[in-house]
Design a protein around this motif. Structure first.
Motif, short mmCIF file in Angstrom:
data_model
loop_
_atom_site.label_atom_id
_atom_site.label_comp_id
_atom_site.label_asym_id
_atom_site.label_seq_id
_atom_site.Cartn_x
_atom_site.Cartn_y
_atom_site.Cartn_z
N ALA A 175 0.82 -1.21 0.00
CA ALA A 175 0.00 0.00 0.00
C ALA A 175 0.86 1.26 0.00
CB ALA A 175 -0.93 0.00 1.21
N GLU A 176 2.09 1.18 0.47
CA GLU A 176 2.98 2.33 0.47
C GLU A 176 4.32 1.94 -0.11
OE1 GLU A 176 5.01 5.66 3.46
OE2 GLU A 176 3.70 4.10 4.26
N GLY A 177 4.70 2.62 -1.18
CA GLY A 177 5.99 2.38 -1.79
C GLY A 177 6.99 3.45 -1.37
N ILE A 178 8.24 3.06 -1.25
CA ILE A 178 9.31 3.99 -0.92
C ILE A 178 10.40 3.85 -1.98
CG2 ILE A 178 11.11 4.60 0.76
CD1 ILE A 178 9.27 3.57 2.95
N SER A 179 10.82 4.98 -2.52
CA SER A 179 11.85 4.98 -3.56
C SER A 179 12.79 6.16 -3.32
CB SER A 179 11.22 5.08 -4.95
OG SER A 179 12.22 5.15 -5.95
N ILE A 180 14.07 5.86 -3.17
CA ILE A 180 15.10 6.89 -3.02
C ILE A 180 16.11 6.66 -4.14
CG2 ILE A 180 16.92 7.84 -1.55
CD1 ILE A 180 15.29 6.90 0.86
N PRO A 181 16.23 7.59 -5.08
CA PRO A 181 17.08 7.37 -6.25
C PRO A 181 18.55 7.26 -5.87
CG PRO A 181 16.32 9.64 -6.19
CD PRO A 181 15.58 8.91 -5.12
N ARG A 182 19.24 6.35 -6.56
CA ARG A 182 20.67 6.17 -6.33
C ARG A 182 21.48 6.64 -7.54
NH1 ARG A 182 20.78 3.54 -1.70
NH2 ARG A 182 19.07 2.12 -1.14
N SER A 183 20.81 6.88 -8.65
CA SER A 183 21.51 7.35 -9.84
C SER A 183 21.50 8.88 -9.89
CB SER A 183 20.85 6.79 -11.10
OG SER A 183 19.48 7.13 -11.13
N ALA A 184 22.49 9.45 -10.55
CA ALA A 184 22.60 10.90 -10.65
C ALA A 184 21.55 11.44 -11.61
CB ALA A 184 23.99 11.29 -11.12
N PRO A 185 21.05 12.65 -11.37
CA PRO A 185 20.08 13.25 -12.29
C PRO A 185 20.79 13.81 -13.53
CG PRO A 185 20.57 14.79 -10.53
CD PRO A 185 21.32 13.52 -10.19
N VAL A 186 20.01 14.04 -14.58
CA VAL A 186 20.54 14.75 -15.74
C VAL A 186 20.80 16.20 -15.33
CG1 VAL A 186 19.29 13.25 -17.35
CG2 VAL A 186 18.24 15.39 -16.59
N PRO A 187 21.58 16.95 -16.10
CA PRO A 187 21.84 18.35 -15.73
C PRO A 187 20.55 19.14 -15.55
CG PRO A 187 23.35 17.66 -17.46
CD PRO A 187 22.36 16.55 -17.29
N THR A 188 20.50 19.89 -14.48
CA THR A 188 19.27 20.58 -14.08
C THR A 188 18.75 21.51 -15.17
OG1 THR A 188 20.00 20.50 -11.79
CG2 THR A 188 18.25 22.03 -12.30
N ALA A 189 19.58 22.38 -15.70
CA ALA A 189 19.13 23.36 -16.68
C ALA A 189 18.65 22.69 -17.96
CB ALA A 189 20.25 24.36 -16.98
N ARG A 190 19.32 21.63 -18.39
CA ARG A 190 18.91 20.96 -19.63
C ARG A 190 17.55 20.30 -19.48
NH1 ARG A 190 22.10 16.73 -22.08
NH2 ARG A 190 20.66 17.19 -23.78
N ALA A 191 17.19 19.93 -18.25
CA ALA A 191 15.87 19.33 -18.00
C ALA A 191 14.79 20.38 -17.83
CB ALA A 191 15.93 18.44 -16.76
N GLY A 192 15.15 21.66 -17.95
CA GLY A 192 14.17 22.72 -17.81
C GLY A 192 13.83 23.06 -16.37
#
Length: 314
Positions: A179-196
């Motif tokens: 009923a409750e999922g937990i997700s904490i990303p371990r991979s790096a995000p794409v560059p902030t500005a390029r993602a808008g």
């Protein structure tokens, strides 16, 4: 048991003998933080027609203004979605705690009427309900249309298909999914500005080895995208992933998604990689670009959308 309603101070409205203005509890729009609940009051205009007064904030940390100081189109889409939930809960008596499931969502924004100017925008969201199917005196599915007015001018329109399930039916439908999922990303995000985006915490994509394909980056600690326990990835996060993927393939500056046509095919689950692919569609004219974005998980389609609008300034 649903949480007690927290009333939001209503925007002043004209009231006639034929129209009773009702305040809004944030539980009616499935939010737990007042700053993320945009409707303020509502009026029934007809049996299947409602007017919802809403406020588009100018300083929301997630739905921040976009190119040219315009209100974020996804903020407008979220305000429409919340207005629909309000109409079904308050107008038709769908109990709080029922699950609100959207199969598709289309919107068109008119940016000339969405200027920010350093202040919140008061808007009127008209909600039209049709093709309702009923069970035990309650609607269980139907179509919704929206028309968003600002100062009497049409600022956006939209359509969607929705259905409702009781908590008991929903749990049977979801089977063994927690009923409750937990997700904490371990991979790096794409560059902030390029993602808008301007904040790294709002980036929901991670790079992959494949061109034009990213992995969905889900962080259940995000205060706006995850307001209460959830057993699947919310549709708003998928729309945000589509926006970011569209920005990444649209070139320098990205895209302002003033129009979108989205279909949700199945739930995006926690704990399994979900790939987001994007491709620029041909026949772009001038500064306008259209991008098709798809999401796949475990070899199955999750959602698909076409976002279009002007290219943002680099």
């Amino acid at each position: 048991m649903p949480e007690a309603a927290v009333l939001i101070e209503p925007v002043p409205a004209m009231e006639s003998e034929a129209e009773v203005v009702h305040p809004v509890g944030i539980d009616m729009v499935h939010r737990t933080r007042p700053e993320d609940a945009f409707p303020r009051n509502w009026v029934r205009l007809g049996h299947d027609r409602f007017s919802v007064a809403a406020v588009l904030p100018h300083d929301h940390p997630f739905f921040a203004p976009v190119g040219g100081d315009r209100h974020d189109p996804l903020l407008v889409a979220e305000a429409m979605r919340q207005a629909a939930m309000l109409a079904f809960h308050a107008g038709y008596g769908v109990p709080l705690g029922h699950h609100f499931l959207m199969a598709d969502l289309d919107y068109v924004c008119h940016p000339e009427h969405l200027g920010v100017g350093g202040a919140p925008a008061e808007v009127d969201v008209e909600v039209f309900c049709s093709d309702l199917k009923w069970r035990s005196g309650l609607p269980v599915q139907g179509r919704v249309g929206w028309a968003v007015y600002r100062d009497g001018r049409l600022a956006a329109t939209g359509t969607g298909a929705t259905r409702f399930t009781s908590p008991q039916v929903y749990r049977r439908m979801r089977g063994e999914v927690p009923a409750e999922g937990i997700s904490i990303p371990r991979s790096a995000p794409v560059p902030t500005a390029r993602a808008g985006r301007t904040r790294a915490q709002d980036v929901v994509l991670s790079p992959t080895a494949r061109g034009g394909v990213w992995e969905l980056r889900v962080d259940t600690r995000h205060p706006t995208l995850f307001q209460r326990p959830n057993d699947h990835v919310p549709g708003m996060l998928l729309l945000e992933a589509a926006r970011q993927a569209a920005c990444l393939v649209a070139g320098s500056g990205g895209i302002l998604p003033m129009e979108a046509s989205t279909r949700f095919h199945r739930y995006a689950e926690f704990g399994s990689p979900c790939s987001i692919g994007a491709v620029v569609l041909p026949h772009a004219t001038g500064d306008t670009v259209a991008v098709q974005v798809t999401g796949h998980q475990d070899g199955e389609p999750v959602f698909s959308t076409v976002m279009s609008g002007p290219r943002a300034e680099a």
